[in-house]
Write a protein that holds these residues in place. Structure first.
Motif, short mmCIF file in Angstrom:
data_model
loop_
_atom_site.label_atom_id
_atom_site.label_comp_id
_atom_site.label_asym_id
_atom_site.label_seq_id
_atom_site.Cartn_x
_atom_site.Cartn_y
_atom_site.Cartn_z
N UNK A 1 0.84 -1.21 0.00
CA UNK A 1 0.00 0.00 0.00
C UNK A 1 0.88 1.26 0.00
N UNK A 2 1.89 1.29 0.86
CA UNK A 2 2.77 2.48 0.92
C UNK A 2 3.48 2.68 -0.41
N UNK A 3 3.96 1.58 -1.02
CA UNK A 3 4.65 1.70 -2.29
C UNK A 3 3.77 2.30 -3.37
N UNK A 4 2.50 1.90 -3.39
CA UNK A 4 1.57 2.44 -4.39
C UNK A 4 1.12 3.85 -4.03
N UNK A 5 1.05 4.13 -2.74
CA UNK A 5 0.54 5.42 -2.26
C UNK A 5 1.35 6.58 -2.82
N UNK A 6 2.67 6.47 -2.80
CA UNK A 6 3.50 7.58 -3.24
C UNK A 6 3.83 7.55 -4.72
N UNK A 7 3.45 6.48 -5.39
CA UNK A 7 3.57 6.49 -6.84
C UNK A 7 2.47 7.32 -7.48
N UNK A 8 1.39 7.50 -6.74
CA UNK A 8 0.29 8.34 -7.21
C UNK A 8 0.74 9.79 -7.10
N UNK B 1 11.27 1.83 -0.35
CA UNK B 1 10.14 2.19 -1.22
C UNK B 1 10.02 3.69 -1.43
N UNK B 2 10.42 4.49 -0.45
CA UNK B 2 10.26 5.94 -0.53
C UNK B 2 11.58 6.62 -0.20
N UNK B 3 11.73 7.84 -0.69
CA UNK B 3 12.98 8.58 -0.49
C UNK B 3 12.95 9.46 0.75
N UNK B 4 11.82 9.48 1.46
CA UNK B 4 11.72 10.29 2.67
C UNK B 4 12.36 9.55 3.85
N UNK B 5 12.58 10.27 4.93
CA UNK B 5 13.12 9.68 6.15
C UNK B 5 12.01 8.90 6.84
#
Length: 594
Positions: A290-297, A320-324
């Motif tokens: 879910x998190x991986x898809x969340x920020x691809x949007x 999955x994300x570039x944020x801390x």
């Protein structure tokens, strides 16, 4: 009040929080806070209101809520949501100016100030507060507890507050940066509810003052302790670092997972996102997906920090994300994750409760209806109604309900072919025969129950066709209305008898919905047919005006009056030749004069 709101009202928690009213377009039109969400939100839909509130309620088509840990948190969250969404009904009650904060300045001798402007690296901010009075009361208490600079005297000249023990901004006090830093930390802990240190110090001072009989001073300490008690709440809705971050929480039950995301911008919780879906792997695995898809949007902004629950793999989220990515262990940040998780649990439970009510309303009502009539469960119900005005354009309609829900693809319309004049019995006989002879001929699925919108006469006619002419064995019931055109009695059996039907039962509401739906469908068809016949009859005699041209006129002008009042050039613009357009105008004007 629509069905969704009705069911949601029954499932509201007794917790403090914020509620969000939305209109038919999903736009937020009002944000409010409540000590008890159940009581407050229900009050909008029950009882009388003033004109302003009635106008608000008339536009509400749905609502959401966010559970908070305290009434103060609800108040601060309400402020943030109002500032972010600017709902039209809130704007009338609250101006759009910024809300007050308490600030500790970044100076050699720090001061406590009330400000409405936030500047990074210019001090430490606490708030926001609902109004200047609330901020002033808290600052007054802080001024009595913490000896920040309160005067304009030079450092080598003590002030009146120094003698009261409320100002240490003087060289005689021999303070340094570490002292003021420690004092600032004490204020932060105090406003976050960690006030035991201050309270214990005040209790010691009160006891000592009493022992030496300084009762006025002891009473002052007592009042301070009582004032602190009024502020014992953790203000988690505002972070002092003004950081942008997303807070994730999730909850799983019965094969479903609900993920809540709190969006914190400039330190303020301004919005949330809720998603509920079934999971088929491990819950933690689906949460990561879910998190991986969340920020691809692209519509989701990637903040500087992301908070996740303890049981989620931090390294995998970081991949999955570039944020801390942070898993808070304690304190205010951990409490924010807990709050998101709590709201996920409440949302998931509400979904199950709504689903249970929906099953009770549909499947449960169908089963109860079968038990009431002593027949097998009527999973498929077909209902009929006639419509005509003094025998003109007579029609009939059939609606189908499967497991308590309308199956609109199975609806049917019937133009009455063999009946002249207003004869409901003959019309019903024709329609029932046409429908169920077709069922026999084509091998269609027969219903488990036929419902006739009418009295004994129409039910007997339908039974005669079904049993005697077609040889079918299908239960038939009748629904009679009272003089107010409301569902009144259920007729069933042989001979027909009135079946006792509790007015507050789900099966009664099911029959009520069926009767309303078949009547709506029949009357709509009748109006369409009557309008078409009226339109056609006045234009049929005009040479050169065929079906396609009449259809073009109908599509553009909607009715005869609009055509009659239209200019000839407007009629020509619909693809009608000028000579025919002139004939149309002449024909309609002549008929109007007659």
């Amino acid at each position: 009040m629509n069905t969704t709101i009705k069911h949601k009202l029954e499932l509201l928690p007794d917790s403090p929080g914020c509620y969000i009213h939305k209109d038919k377009n999903g736009t937020i039109i009002y944000v409010g806070k409540a000590k008890n969400l159940k009581n407050r939100v229900r009050s909008y839909f029950h009882g009388s209101h003033d004109t302003k509130t009635e106008l608000l309620v008339s536009e509400i088509e749905d609502f959401e809520f966010i559970v908070t840990g305290s009434d103060t948190e609800a108040l601060l969250l309400e402020i943030n949501l109002i500032q972010e969404n600017k709902p039209k009904y809130n704007i009338k009650l609250k101006d759009d100016k910024s809300y007050p904060y308490i600030k500790i300045t970044d100076e050699l001798y720090p001061r406590l100030l009330i400000t409405r402007q936030i500047k990074k690296k210019d001090g430490i901010y606490f708030g926001p507060y609902p109004d200047s009075r609330a901020a002033t009361e808290i600052k007054r208490l802080l001024d009595r507890l913490f000896p920040f600079k309160k005067c304009t005297n030079p450092a080598n000249k003590v002030c009146f507050y120094y003698h009261l023990g409320q100002c240490n901004a003087h060289t005689i006090c021999q303070t340094d940066k570490a002292y003021w830093k420690g004092l600032t930390e004490d204020v932060k802990h105090f406003l976050n509810g960690k006030d035991n240190k201050i309270v214990n110090q005040l209790k010691d001072k009160m006891t000592k003052a009493s022992e030496i009989m300084e009762f006025e001073r002891a009473a002052e300490y007592r009042d301070l302790i009582q004032a602190i008690g009024l502020l014992r709440t953790k203000q988690r809705i505002m972070n002092q670092d003004l950081m942008d971050r997303d807070i994730f929480g999730y909850y799983v039950e019965k094969g479903w997972i609900c993920v809540q995301v709190f969006f914190v911008r400039q330190g303020k919780l301004i919005q949330r996102d809720v998603n509920t879906f079934p999971y088929y792997n491990e819950a933690e695995e689906d949460f990561l997906t879910y998190i991986g898809q969340f920020y691809r949007d692209s519509q989701h902004f990637l903040p500087k920090e992301i908070f996740i629950p303890q049981d989620i793999d931090q390294e995998l989220v970081s991949a999955l994300v570039s944020a801390k990515v942070i898993k808070p262990q304690r304190g205010e940040k951990k409490q924010l994750v807990n709050l998101a998780t709590k709201n996920a649990r409440v949302s998931l439970q509400q979904k199950f409760d709504l689903l249970e009510k929906d099953i009770k309303k549909t499947h449960g009502a169908v089963e109860n209806l079968g038990d009431l009539l002593n027949i097998p469960k009527p999973s498929r119900i077909e209902a009929f109604d006639n419509s005509n005005i003094q025998g003109t354009s007579p029609v009939s309609a059939m609606v189908v309900f499967v497991d308590g829900k309308p199956s609109k693809k199975d609806y049917r319309k019937f133009k009455i072919k063999t009946v002249v004049g207003p004869d409901d019995y003959a019309s019903m006989r024709e329609v029932i025969y046409r429908r169920y002879s077709r069922v026999l001929k084509d091998g269609l699925t027969p219903p488990d129950l036929i419902i006739i919108d009418g009295g004994q006469g129409q039910v007997k006619v339908a039974r005669d066709v079904i049993v005697n002419k077609l040889g079918l064995d299908i239960p038939i019931a009748g629904l009679q209305k009272n003089d107010k055109h409301q569902t009144h009695e259920l007729l069933f059996g042989d001979p027909l008898e009135v079946v006792e039907l509790p007015r507050n039962s789900e099966e009664f509401f099911l029959l009520h919905r069926i009767q309303d739906e078949v009547h709506r469908f029949a009357i709509t068809f009748h109006r369409q047919l009557r309008s078409k016949n009226s339109f056609s009859s006045k234009l049929d005699s005009i040479a050169g005006l065929g079906p396609k041209r009449k259809q073009a006129l109908m599509k553009h002008f909607k009715n005869l009056n609009n055509i009659q009042n239209a200019a000839i050039d407007d009629i020509i613009n619909c693809g009608i030749p000028r000579n025919i357009a002139e004939s149309i105008k002449e024909n309609l004007m002549t008929r109007d004069e007659n």
